[in-house]
Design a protein around this motif. Structure first.
Motif, PDB file in Angstrom:
ATOM      1  N   ILE B  69       0.855  -1.199   0.000  1.00 58.02           N
ATOM      2  CA  ILE B  69       0.000   0.000   0.000  1.00 58.02           C
ATOM      3  C   ILE B  69       0.887   1.243   0.000  1.00 58.02           C
ATOM      4  O   ILE B  69       0.659   2.197  -0.749  1.00 58.02           O
ATOM      5  CB  ILE B  69      -0.914   0.011   1.241  1.00 58.02           C
ATOM      6  CG1 ILE B  69      -1.572  -1.356   1.441  1.00 58.02           C
ATOM      7  CG2 ILE B  69      -1.940   1.123   1.151  1.00 58.02           C
ATOM      8  CD1 ILE B  69      -2.633  -1.701   0.479  1.00 58.02           C
ATOM      9  N   LEU B  73       1.075   4.165  -2.894  1.00 57.60           N
ATOM     10  CA  LEU B  73       0.868   5.592  -2.605  1.00 57.60           C
ATOM     11  C   LEU B  73       2.066   6.400  -3.067  1.00 57.60           C
ATOM     12  O   LEU B  73       1.919   7.472  -3.655  1.00 57.60           O
ATOM     13  CB  LEU B  73       0.651   5.783  -1.105  1.00 57.60           C
ATOM     14  CG  LEU B  73      -0.734   5.394  -0.610  1.00 57.60           C
ATOM     15  CD1 LEU B  73      -0.843   5.624   0.877  1.00 57.60           C
ATOM     16  CD2 LEU B  73      -1.785   6.222  -1.354  1.00 57.60           C
ATOM     17  N   LYS B  74       3.262   5.877  -2.806  1.00 58.51           N
ATOM     18  CA  LYS B  74       4.457   6.599  -3.217  1.00 58.51           C
ATOM     19  C   LYS B  74       4.478   6.790  -4.732  1.00 58.51           C
ATOM     20  O   LYS B  74       4.729   7.897  -5.228  1.00 58.51           O
ATOM     21  CB  LYS B  74       5.694   5.815  -2.777  1.00 58.51           C
ATOM     22  CG  LYS B  74       6.977   6.554  -3.051  1.00 58.51           C
ATOM     23  CD  LYS B  74       8.174   5.643  -2.953  1.00 58.51           C
ATOM     24  CE  LYS B  74       8.292   4.807  -4.190  1.00 58.51           C
ATOM     25  NZ  LYS B  74       9.515   4.002  -4.231  1.00 58.51           N
ATOM     26  N   ILE B  77       1.869   9.479  -6.082  1.00 58.12           N
ATOM     27  CA  ILE B  77       2.079  10.912  -5.897  1.00 58.12           C
ATOM     28  C   ILE B  77       3.362  11.399  -6.547  1.00 58.12           C
ATOM     29  O   ILE B  77       3.680  12.578  -6.462  1.00 58.12           O
ATOM     30  CB  ILE B  77       2.072  11.305  -4.404  1.00 58.12           C
ATOM     31  CG1 ILE B  77       3.132  10.516  -3.663  1.00 58.12           C
ATOM     32  CG2 ILE B  77       0.712  11.112  -3.790  1.00 58.12           C
ATOM     33  CD1 ILE B  77       3.240  10.903  -2.210  1.00 58.12           C
ATOM     34  N   THR B 243       3.043   6.972 -11.851  1.00 56.16           N
ATOM     35  CA  THR B 243       1.944   6.060 -12.158  1.00 56.16           C
ATOM     36  C   THR B 243       2.207   5.263 -13.432  1.00 56.16           C
ATOM     37  O   THR B 243       1.862   4.088 -13.505  1.00 56.16           O
ATOM     38  CB  THR B 243       0.647   6.856 -12.324  1.00 56.16           C
ATOM     39  OG1 THR B 243       0.597   7.820 -11.288  1.00 56.16           O
ATOM     40  CG2 THR B 243      -0.544   5.971 -12.239  1.00 56.16           C
TER      41      THR B 243
END
Lengths: 200, 352
Positions: B69, B73-74, B77, B243
């Motif tokens: 998780i 998240l890292k 962003i 991403t």
């Protein structure tokens, strides 16, 4: 209703992709437009319940042929200016060929239709129908000789293509992998026994 | 409240109803897949860690359980950097092209005897067609980046995938000869009868060829020359960040799960129980077919993927090509011949 909406959607994208393939200047973009066109024609075949042909179109043309095509196109450094050099010289010939093709299409679509019956929308098959089985049954019984003949011709083409590129070059270094694998420690390492020396 | 939703549901005509229920089932499958991918990354780091006498991630959450998780998240962003001379459109679309086939193939995979999204007749062909699509993401990423390293990685990957796809396809020809159908559910049902009647035994060479080709197709170690961090930095995704990189990562792991699921379906009897037909067990849950067996077999193959990565050094590129073209393809053709002769003479487990 929904089927015809889907059909027109795919047909529109197909025609757009075909036009894009011809008009785009970058050869990689042209190849990708061709991939898109293959996809949409596969989708239209699926609407005709010809799922075997549709999937094989994607498998063979999109999955293998176009990958190799892209491979080559990306490696070639295509010089666009040099390609357009002869345009005015060959334009009349191109126009003549285009005119012939247009006349032929006109002939097929308009003149021949006078005598030919229109095809209705094909009747949907019952749920148990398998397109793959039906094709296989016909290919391996009624058309087994033409089918095998086509296979042999393809095989000859493969052999010919390979033999064209096979040539012996001077000074080519090759490895014999089975010999490499068979190498044991004794073949490469030599233990030397020697007495200790002392500086006098 | 409940009756209110029921009323709305009843009010809808049948077409939107079926569309909505199908969409919800599909989204459940996709969410489960993405979660599996997330925890597969953790499992990889843990398994390889223990194999190398380390502990692996253990800081985030209980024993590192929240590590995936935190990683997601890292990555989310972080900034997506697009190189100035890159082809923007293809650069952005390439990760999507590699993840779509990895997910879309799950439509035809039967995970238990009652659950499959689309029970289609030409399932095996659909699988072959979609898995051959995954290479586009890699080639386009390599080309659109406009970098020599990325391009080298893409070329390596394309040549490798085309080579191993042929061996894979031939291995599946053997499976469909033994199973007598292109429908994945029927192929599983043809393997009924316990551990020894699954196709891995009568089709042992094809099973090995299929799984090794699967490892090569997913560009995993020891066939990961497309990344080749020691020679071409990170290969085709050298310029990807944030991403966009995460999507490539997701696609690679989703493909690993996919290959494991396909190997399970084709050679290890899918959802069937290994103890089927053992008299001592009778009708207990051990002998009953179910999703749990499918999940266990897939996990076994996934463990093999991680195990290979921790064990084998990377293949040299010309040896990869030699293995694919000169070893695997002849093996598969030979075994298809053996199978055909055996089936024609009606000998042994080959004739069904």
């Amino acid at each position: 209703m929904i089927v015809s909406v889907i059909f027109y959607l795919f047909a529109a994208v197909l025609i757009g992709a075909a036009v894009g393939m011809i008009t785009s200047r970058n050869p990689v973009h042209a190849a990708l437009f061709l991939v898109l066109a293959f996809f949409n024609s596969a989708a239209i075949w699926l609407l005709l319940e010809a799922e075997f042909l549709a999937i094989v179109l994607v498998l063979v043309y999109v999955g293998a042929v176009m990958v190799l095509f892209l491979f080559v196109v990306m490696m070639l450094d295509v010089n666009l200016a040099a390609m357009r050099e002869g345009f005015t010289r060959y334009a009349p010939l191109g126009a003549v060929i285009a005119a012939i093709v247009v006349i032929e299409i006109f002939h097929v679509v308009w003149l021949k239709r006078q005598g030919l019956p229109f095809f209705d929308t094909p009747v949907p098959h019952p749920p148990g129908y398998s397109n793959t089985e039906a094709l296989g049954a016909i290919l391996y019984t009624d058309y087994v000789y033409p089918f095998e003949l086509a296979a042999v011709i393809l095989l000859v083409a493969i052999v010919a293509a390979i033999s064209l590129t096979m040539r012996r070059r001077e000074g080519l270094k090759q490895q014999n992998i089975s010999r490499q694998v068979q190498v044991r420690r004794e073949d490469r390492v030599r233990l030397v026994k020697m007495d200790a020396e002392r500086d006098e | 409240m409940r009756s209110f939703f029921d009323a709305i549901w009843q009010f809808l005509p049948p077409t939107p109803q079926s569309v909505m229920s199908t969409f919800s089932v599909i989204s459940v499958v996709v969410v489960v897949l993405i979660l599996s991918v997330a925890y597969l990354t953790l499992a990889e780091r843990k398994v390889i860690g223990y194999m190398q006498n380390r502990i692996g991630p253990n800081r985030v959450g209980f024993r590192g359980l929240l590590q995936p998780i935190a990683d997601v998240l890292k990555l989310l962003i972080k900034e997506i950097i697009i190189p100035r001379r890159a082809n923007r459109f293809l650069f952005v679309i390439a990760p999507l092209l590699s993840i779509i086939p990895a997910f879309a193939t799950w439509a035809v995979i039967p995970v238990s005897d009652s659950f499959v999204l689309a029970d289609i007749d030409a399932g095996l062909l659909y699988v072959l067609a979609l898995t051959s699509m995954g290479v586009y993401g890699v080639i386009l990423a390599g080309w659109a980046t406009n970098s020599k390293y990325a391009f080298l990685g893409a070329m390596r990957s394309a040549a490798q995938i085309v080579a191993y796809e042929i061996a894979m396809g031939f291995a599946l020809v053997g499976v469909l000869m033994a199973g007598g159908s292109l429908n994945l559910g029927k192929i599983v049902e043809a393997q009924a009868g316990g551990l020894l009647s699954w196709f891995w035994l009568p089709l042992l060479p094809l099973f090995l060829v299929y799984f090794i080709s699967g490892v090569a197709e997913t560009n995993r170690a020891p066939f990961d020359v497309a990344e080749g961090e020691s020679e071409i930095v990170a290969g085709f995704h050298v310029e990807y960040s944030g991403t966009a990189f995460a999507v490539f990562f997701l696609a690679e792991y989703a493909n690993m799960i996919l290959i494991s699921a396909l190997a399970t379906t084709f050679f290890l009897g899918g959802w069937l129980s290994p103890f089927e037909g053992v008299p001592a067990l009778g009708e207990t849950f051990l002998a009953a077919p179910g999703f749990i067996w499918f999940a266990l077999k897939v996990s076994f193959f996934l463990f093999c993927f991680l195990w290979f990565r921790a064990t084998f050094p990377r293949y040299r590129y010309d040896q990869i090509m030699r293995l694919g073209w000169k070893v695997f393809i002849p093996i598969t053709i030979l075994w298809i011949g053996v199978e055909g002769v055996m089936a024609a003479l009606e000998i042994g487990p080959w004739s069904s």
